[in-house]
Design an enzyme around this catalytic site. Structure first.
Site, PDB file in Angstrom:
ATOM      1  CB  SER A 205      -0.889  -0.027   1.258  1.00 37.47           C
ATOM      2  OG  SER A 205      -1.603   1.180   1.387  1.00 37.47           O
ATOM      3  CB  ILE A 207       5.282   5.294   1.084  1.00 37.67           C
ATOM      4  CG1 ILE A 207       4.592   6.616   1.394  1.00 37.67           C
ATOM      5  CG2 ILE A 207       6.764   5.519   0.815  1.00 37.67           C
ATOM      6  CD1 ILE A 207       4.922   7.194   2.770  1.00 37.67           C
ATOM      7  CB  SER A 331       6.797   9.834  10.927  1.00 37.40           C
ATOM      8  OG  SER A 331       5.836  10.858  10.808  1.00 37.40           O
ATOM      9  CE1 TYR A 357       3.341   6.531  12.347  1.00 36.86           C
ATOM     10  CE2 TYR A 357       3.675   8.899  12.569  1.00 36.86           C
ATOM     11  CZ  TYR A 357       3.696   7.751  11.797  1.00 36.86           C
ATOM     12  OH  TYR A 357       4.076   7.831  10.481  1.00 36.86           O
ATOM     13  CE  LYS A 361       6.668   5.573  11.669  1.00 41.16           C
ATOM     14  NZ  LYS A 361       7.046   4.491  10.754  1.00 41.16           N
ATOM     15  CB  THR A 392      -0.562   6.643   1.861  1.00 38.47           C
ATOM     16  OG1 THR A 392      -0.605   7.039   3.238  1.00 38.47           O
ATOM     17  CG2 THR A 392       0.742   7.081   1.234  1.00 38.47           C
TER      18      THR A 392
HETATM   19  N1  LIG Z   1       1.842   8.930   4.501  1.00 41.03           N
HETATM   20  C1  LIG Z   1       2.583   9.816   5.155  1.00 41.03           C
HETATM   21  O1  LIG Z   1       2.369  11.023   5.056  1.00 41.03           O
HETATM   22  C2  LIG Z   1       3.711   9.347   6.038  1.00 41.03           C
HETATM   23  C3  LIG Z   1       4.462  10.334   6.690  1.00 41.03           C
HETATM   24  C4  LIG Z   1       5.522   9.944   7.481  1.00 41.03           C
HETATM   25  C5  LIG Z   1       5.835   8.608   7.611  1.00 41.03           C
HETATM   26  N2  LIG Z   1       5.068   7.666   6.993  1.00 41.03           N
HETATM   27  C6  LIG Z   1       5.473   6.256   7.188  1.00 41.03           C
HETATM   28  O2  LIG Z   1       5.587   5.640   5.928  1.00 41.03           O
HETATM   29  C7  LIG Z   1       5.338   4.241   6.058  1.00 41.03           C
HETATM   30  C8  LIG Z   1       4.308   3.825   5.018  1.00 41.03           C
HETATM   31  O3  LIG Z   1       3.079   4.463   5.331  1.00 41.03           O
HETATM   32  P1  LIG Z   1       1.926   4.769   4.257  1.00 41.03           P
HETATM   33  O4  LIG Z   1       1.517   6.160   4.455  1.00 41.03           O
HETATM   34  O5  LIG Z   1       2.311   4.297   2.915  1.00 41.03           O
HETATM   35  O6  LIG Z   1       0.739   3.864   4.881  1.00 41.03           O
HETATM   36  P2  LIG Z   1      -0.136   2.691   4.256  1.00 41.03           P
HETATM   37  O7  LIG Z   1      -0.695   3.090   2.943  1.00 41.03           O
HETATM   38  O8  LIG Z   1      -1.112   2.299   5.313  1.00 41.03           O
HETATM   39  O9  LIG Z   1       0.930   1.523   4.077  1.00 41.03           O
HETATM   40  C9  LIG Z   1       1.463   0.891   5.208  1.00 41.03           C
HETATM   41  C10 LIG Z   1       2.002  -0.473   4.849  1.00 41.03           C
HETATM   42  O10 LIG Z   1       2.405  -1.145   6.043  1.00 41.03           O
HETATM   43  C11 LIG Z   1       1.734  -2.407   6.094  1.00 41.03           C
HETATM   44  N3  LIG Z   1       1.455  -2.814   7.462  1.00 41.03           N
HETATM   45  C12 LIG Z   1       0.841  -2.108   8.428  1.00 41.03           C
HETATM   46  N4  LIG Z   1       0.722  -2.865   9.522  1.00 41.03           N
HETATM   47  C13 LIG Z   1       1.263  -4.069   9.253  1.00 41.03           C
HETATM   48  C14 LIG Z   1       1.422  -5.271   9.965  1.00 41.03           C
HETATM   49  N5  LIG Z   1       0.969  -5.405  11.216  1.00 41.03           N
HETATM   50  N6  LIG Z   1       2.036  -6.307   9.353  1.00 41.03           N
HETATM   51  C15 LIG Z   1       2.480  -6.209   8.095  1.00 41.03           C
HETATM   52  N7  LIG Z   1       2.334  -5.094   7.358  1.00 41.03           N
HETATM   53  C16 LIG Z   1       1.739  -4.046   7.925  1.00 41.03           C
HETATM   54  C17 LIG Z   1       0.432  -2.175   5.345  1.00 41.03           C
HETATM   55  O11 LIG Z   1      -0.149  -3.404   4.964  1.00 41.03           O
HETATM   56  P3  LIG Z   1      -1.677  -3.445   4.370  1.00 41.03           P
HETATM   57  O12 LIG Z   1      -1.564  -3.086   2.918  1.00 41.03           O
HETATM   58  O13 LIG Z   1      -2.088  -4.846   4.597  1.00 41.03           O
HETATM   59  O14 LIG Z   1      -2.469  -2.435   5.144  1.00 41.03           O
HETATM   60  C18 LIG Z   1       0.941  -1.350   4.191  1.00 41.03           C
HETATM   61  O15 LIG Z   1       1.549  -2.164   3.213  1.00 41.03           O
HETATM   62  C19 LIG Z   1       4.880   4.028   7.498  1.00 41.03           C
HETATM   63  O16 LIG Z   1       5.968   3.595   8.278  1.00 41.03           O
HETATM   64  C20 LIG Z   1       4.450   5.416   7.941  1.00 41.03           C
HETATM   65  O17 LIG Z   1       4.578   5.579   9.333  1.00 41.03           O
HETATM   66  C21 LIG Z   1       4.025   8.003   6.206  1.00 41.03           C
END
Ligand SMILES: NC(=O)c1ccc[n+]([C@@H]2O[C@H](COP(=O)([O-])OP(=O)(O)OC[C@H]3O[C@@H](n4cnc5c(N)ncnc54)[C@H](OP(=O)(O)O)[C@@H]3O)[C@@H](O)[C@H]2O)c1
Length: 461
Positions: A205, A207, A331, A357, A361, A392
């Site tokens: 999913s 990023i 993050s 969170y 982080k 996302t």
């Molecule tokens: N989006 C932002 O603005 C942002 C900003 C700063 C940091 N981040 C960090 O970037 C990373 C990716 O986030 P995202 O925004 O792309 O979120 P996302 O769309 O929810 O993607 C998160 C991914 O992690 C997987 N995941 C979550 N819990 C899990 C578990 N228990 N076991 C295995 N896989 C798991 C999800 O699997 P599923 O597909 O099955 O849900 C998904 O593939 C995260 O570490 C987040 O903290 C994001």
């Protein structure tokens, strides 16, 4: 009237062995990674590059676009590639000779351009000077994308320090504007990904999905870890269909459960005697308190304990790489928090999702700095990074109001993935291990865990 003919001949030294440089340069559609005069390039013929393979290349000269068709005229692996190009009113022959050295490769690049008509003496003189200028630039850039930018290992600059401390410019940098300003910084060649074994968590999913796509496109042997079998299947189908030389395998594990992390690591250890890159990307912000069946609060389990355990268990194959990288996706949310010992064990009575969170982080950043020092002698570089604010499913689910209000300014997943993809291969990043938290390929001070107490807390935990 005789035709105008221009020549250049330049020599550079590269760190990669000749066979890898050869394999890279045969894929002429990657020419835009190192030739600043190329606007876009694509392969026209199917299959592996060979004599006769054709490529469409669009050159950029100021505002003008000049279309060309290139064909591989001669190939003698790993020593010689001759490309023949045809444009409107001119022909080019690029002759690339590779000489294997005890370490790396000496590359000699000769180009000859023949125009159908003769230029006036003045136009010819100006044209030759420009040609020489662009050719020198191109060759220097080829050297830089393959070797890294040797005189510019990224460090904390006064400008980034100031922007970060002033908060607002720092926050603007998290938006798509920050990406746009930094995207041309420090390009890296796809040759540096080809054949490297990379493990990515959370690739189903947001990023992570964009990172997976880009790594496979650039030739990595990618292992994606996800918890949902159906999503993993879909991703495998989608990426296997890309016109790319990379490969994809998937592994299923719920990373909030330590037993599953252990099983996952055991499977990876059986299948891979070395791992070149580990990307701890899976993570989430949970607004409700929940304890996993193993008794650990869910945010800590998923965002901190699981990447900690997985990395420790994968240490033998990471060490076996001799040149491995670990990337912790942290993050900017942690800017609001210093590390507190009690923050690592949130309680149901005063649980706050963003606080938990941020603590997790920050923990990942401290681990990155500690591991970088500890494992430097094994050739492992460790990095913590922030992808910016990215549109996302995860962000929308966890912070719906923030997502709604900032939507026009959010980065796309591909933009959020950019620095992770760069960290996975850039030689300059490798040289800046642990000294830094990365945003947009630059080092940001708020990422640095300056208090020894932070490190002590997390290491005793
Ligand atoms: N989006 C932002 O603005 C942002 C900003 C700063 C940091 N981040 C960090 O970037 C990373 C990716 O986030 P995202 O925004 O792309 O979120 P996302 O769309 O929810 O993607 C998160 C991914 O992690 C997987 N995941 C979550 N819990 C899990 C578990 N228990 N076991 C295995 N896989 C798991 C999800 O699997 P599923 O597909 O099955 O849900 C998904 O593939 C995260 O570490 C987040 O903290 C994001």
């Amino acid at each position: 009237m005789t035709k105008s003919v221009w020549h250049i001949n330049k020599t550079i030294d590269l760190d990669l062995p000749a066979d890898r440089v050869f394999a890279y340069l045969c894929r002429w559609d990657t020419v835009e990674e190192w030739d600043p005069t190329v606007f876009a390039a694509r392969k026209l013929t199917k299959g592996m590059p060979g004599v006769g393979s054709r490529f469409a290349v669009n050159l950029r000269m100021g505002w003008k676009r000049i279309p060309m068709i290139y064909r591989i005229r001669e190939m003698a692996p790993p020593r010689l590639i001759v490309m023949a190009g045809q444009g409107a009113g001119f022909r080019a022959v690029d002759r690339i000779r590779l000489e294997p050295r005890p370490v790396g490769t000496r590359l000699t690049y000769a180009v000859e351009i023949t125009f159908d008509q003769r230029h006036s003496p003045l136009a010819d003189r100006i044209g030759r000077a420009l040609f020489d200028h662009y050719a020198s630039w191109t060759i220097r850039r080829l050297q830089a994308v393959l070797n890294g930018f040797p005189r510019s290992v990224p460090t904390l600059t006064p400008m980034t320090r100031l922007a970060d401390r002033a908060i607002l410019p720092g926050l603007i940098g998290f938006t798509s504007l920050g990406y746009t300003l930094g995207k041309h910084r420090r390009p890296v060649a796809s040759a540096l990904y080809a054949g490297r074994t990379m493990v990515l968590t959370g690739g189903t999913s947001g990023i992570g999905r964009a990172v997976a796509r880009e790594l496979v496109r650039r030739g990595a042997k990618l292992v994606v870890v996800g918890r949902d079998a159906e999503k993993l299947n879909q991703l495998r189908k989608e990426l296997a269909g890309l016109p790319a030389e990379g490969t994809i395998e998937t592994e299923q594990a719920d990373l909030s459960l330590l037993a599953e992390v252990r099983d996952l690591a055991a499977r990876l250890l059986r299948r891979h005697d070395h791992i070149d890159v580990l990307i701890n990307n899976a993570g989430a912000l949970f607004n409700r308190y929940h304890r996993t069946r193993e008794g650990i609060e869910r945010t800590m389990a998923t965002d901190l304990v699981s990447p900690y355990l997985l990395t420790r268990l994968l240490l033998p194959p990471l060490k076996a790489s001799g040149d491995a990288r670990i990337i912790n996706v942290a993050s900017g949310g942690m800017y609001t928090q210093g590390m507190r010992a009690e923050g690592l064990t949130p309680r149901p009575s005063d649980y706050d999702g963003p606080t938990a969170y941020a603590q997790a982080k920050r923990g990942l950043v401290i681990l990155a700095e500690t591991w970088a020092r500890k494992w430097a002698a094994s050739g492992i570089s460790v990095h913590a990074m922030h992808p910016g604010w990215v549109d996302t499913p995860g962000l929308e689910r966890s912070l719906p109001a923030f997502h709604r209000q900032l939507r026009p300014w959010l980065r796309t997943p591909a933009q959020g993935a950019d620095t992770i993809v760069w960290l996975a291969a850039a030689p300059d990043a490798h040289r800046a291990s642990g000294s830094s938290g990365w945003i947009e390929k630059s080092v940001r001070p708020m990422f640095l865990a300056t208090h020894a107490v932070h490190q002590k807390t997390i290491l005793n935990w």
